[in-house]
Design a protein around this motif. Structure first.
Motif, PDB file in Angstrom:
ATOM      1  N   ASN A  40     -53.645 -29.718 -48.689  1.00 28.07           N
ATOM      2  CA  ASN A  40     -53.163 -28.595 -49.494  1.00 28.07           C
ATOM      3  C   ASN A  40     -54.295 -27.600 -49.668  1.00 28.07           C
ATOM      4  O   ASN A  40     -55.476 -27.968 -49.548  1.00 28.07           O
ATOM      5  CB  ASN A  40     -52.717 -29.092 -50.879  1.00 28.07           C
ATOM      6  CG  ASN A  40     -51.451 -29.903 -50.797  1.00 28.07           C
ATOM      7  OD1 ASN A  40     -50.387 -29.388 -50.474  1.00 28.07           O
ATOM      8  ND2 ASN A  40     -51.568 -31.192 -51.056  1.00 28.07           N
ATOM      9  N   ASN A 154     -45.058 -14.541 -51.195  1.00 27.38           N
ATOM     10  CA  ASN A 154     -46.349 -14.111 -50.657  1.00 27.38           C
ATOM     11  C   ASN A 154     -47.156 -15.360 -50.296  1.00 27.38           C
ATOM     12  O   ASN A 154     -47.401 -16.217 -51.147  1.00 27.38           O
ATOM     13  CB  ASN A 154     -47.093 -13.268 -51.703  1.00 27.38           C
ATOM     14  CG  ASN A 154     -48.310 -12.582 -51.116  1.00 27.38           C
ATOM     15  OD1 ASN A 154     -48.274 -12.131 -49.954  1.00 27.38           O
ATOM     16  ND2 ASN A 154     -49.377 -12.495 -51.874  1.00 27.38           N
ATOM     17  N   LEU A 216     -48.044 -17.124 -53.832  1.00 28.02           N
ATOM     18  CA  LEU A 216     -48.852 -18.305 -53.519  1.00 28.02           C
ATOM     19  C   LEU A 216     -50.271 -17.908 -53.139  1.00 28.02           C
ATOM     20  O   LEU A 216     -51.129 -18.764 -52.963  1.00 28.02           O
ATOM     21  CB  LEU A 216     -48.208 -19.068 -52.349  1.00 28.02           C
ATOM     22  CG  LEU A 216     -46.751 -19.478 -52.578  1.00 28.02           C
ATOM     23  CD1 LEU A 216     -46.074 -19.856 -51.266  1.00 28.02           C
ATOM     24  CD2 LEU A 216     -46.663 -20.630 -53.562  1.00 28.02           C
ATOM     25  N   ALA A 217     -50.505 -16.619 -52.982  1.00 26.43           N
ATOM     26  CA  ALA A 217     -51.830 -16.118 -52.573  1.00 26.43           C
ATOM     27  C   ALA A 217     -52.062 -14.790 -53.279  1.00 26.43           C
ATOM     28  O   ALA A 217     -52.137 -13.739 -52.657  1.00 26.43           O
ATOM     29  CB  ALA A 217     -51.865 -15.955 -51.052  1.00 26.43           C
ATOM     30  N   GLY A 310     -57.023 -20.331 -42.298  1.00 24.82           N
ATOM     31  CA  GLY A 310     -55.736 -19.636 -42.332  1.00 24.82           C
ATOM     32  C   GLY A 310     -54.891 -19.783 -41.075  1.00 24.82           C
ATOM     33  O   GLY A 310     -54.020 -18.966 -40.822  1.00 24.82           O
TER      34      GLY A 310
END
Ligand SMILES: NC(=O)c1ccc[n+]([C@@H]2O[C@H](COP(=O)([O-])OP(=O)(O)OC[C@H]3O[C@@H](n4cnc5c(N)ncnc54)[C@H](OP(=O)(O)O)[C@@H]3O)[C@@H](O)[C@H]2O)c1
Length: 321
Positions: A40, A154, A216-217, A310
């Motif tokens: 995660n 997001n 989420l970001a 990423g």
């Protein structure tokens, strides 16, 4: 046993595969032979100690030396007063509170364990705890998404986003996924109706409005997010920068008041006891778990680097042989 250990915050290079003592289960605890552990963003954040909230348990040095929170495996032994599970039973758990998943064995309070959902593999079950809880509570819980609503997610190309897009679609929403260029096709493949490349377009400046934004970001100001909300819309901060977190905490409750908009932090209740509905949807094949890559225990540094840089589309899983 073998475990991947770190004693100071830093890049994946600070991690070492070592022989350490196999933990003994304490009172009310179970020893789990780990078969799979999913990564995660919280592992990446706690490895580096960034953002600052990831240092909550150890401001200067990590308090727990083995990362890895979402595990699936088999009960190897039970400690005193741990009567709920028998050796050999297949179980899964979220052990974010004390970590320890990147190892051959992990000590788990029996209250944090659940039996593996029927028909699921270890790797699938290991993907669900944290990402499933975030998606479920972000959309069906606090998010309360309804058919026909416009939902923007997001960070939709990551682990939680992959479940969130599918869940929002199941609730009949029109879904916009936002992530980097290499994840646009992936977001479409899990059901996003529209995709935005955040490296080229700022979703808060495109003139569109959403009934729900699941962030989420989060890196944008509370006012920018408010601009992108439809009347009575809701914005939920899940993870992101500290600056965005403070803005949402301090300004959020007042910012949208006059227009009935809500700007809040989603404090996710973590634990496998909170993921039942999404587990059932996975068992019924209504939601798919997409695993981008699998790594071995010795490859945890590479796995974390892949996630942290990423590249991961959906989940990344470490298989512990
Ligand atoms: N609120 C709570 O109670 C709670 C509980 C547990 C976890 N969390 C948080 O939940 C968050 C999400 O976790 P996750 O496991 O789903 O993470 P993940 O798998 O790493 O996914 C995050 C996604 O966001 C993308 N992203 C990064 N910067 C972005 C930006 N500026 N705009 C849009 N997208 C961006 C990433 O892609 P690129 O890197 O390619 O850009 C990645 O695809 C984490 O921050 C974690 O700490 C919150």
């Amino acid at each position: 046993m073998k475990a991947v250990v770190y004693t100071r915050y830093g890049p994946p290079g600070v991690l070492r595969l070592m022989d350490v003592e196999t933990p003994a289960p304490g009172d009310g605890e179970v020893l789990v032979k780990v078969h799979a552990v999913s990564l995660n963003a919280s592992d990446w954040e706690t490895l580096r100690g960034k953002p600052l909230y990831s240092r909550i348990m150890g401001p200067f040095r990590p308090r727990h030396h083995i990362l890895g929170s979402d595990i699936a495996g088999q009960v190897a032994a039970a400690g005193a007063n741990a009567t709920l599970f028998q050796p050999g039973e297949q179980v899964f758990a979220d052990i974010l509170g004390h970590m320890g998943g990147f190892a051959e064995y992990a000590r788990v309070p029996q209250s944090a364990l659940a039996r593996m959902p029927a028909g699921m593999t270890y790797e699938e079950a290991a993907c669900l705890p944290q990402a499933g809880a975030i998606a479920l509570q972000g959309l069906a819980g606090k998010g309360q998404v309804r058919p026909g609503q416009k939902v923007l997610i997001n960070g939709a190309g990551g682990g939680s986003g992959m479940y969130a897009v599918q869940l929002a679609k199941l609730h009949g929403a029109e879904v916009t996924g936002v992530d980097s260029t290499e994840k646009l096709e992936f977001m479409r493949s899990v059901g996003a109706n529209h995709v935005i490349d955040y490296t080229r377009e700022d979703f808060t400046r495109n003139g569109r409005a959403y009934d729900l934004i699941l962030d989420l970001a989060a890196h944008r100001s509370a006012f920018a997010c408010k601009r992108s909300l439809a009347p009575a819309g809701r914005y939920l901060y899940v993870g992101g920068s500290m600056a965005a977190l403070f803005q949402v905490l301090l300004i959020g409750p007042l910012a949208g008041l006059s227009e009935g908009k809500k700007i809040r932090v989603l404090a996710v209740r973590l634990g496998v006891q909170h993921v039942g509905p999404i587990v059932e949807l996975c068992q019924a094949a209504k939601i798919a778990t997409v695993i981008d890559r699998r790594y071995r225990l010795s490859e945890v540094p590479e796995a974390l680097r892949y996630l942290g840089e990423g590249h991961a589309k959906g989940k990344v899983v470490v298989i512990v042989e």
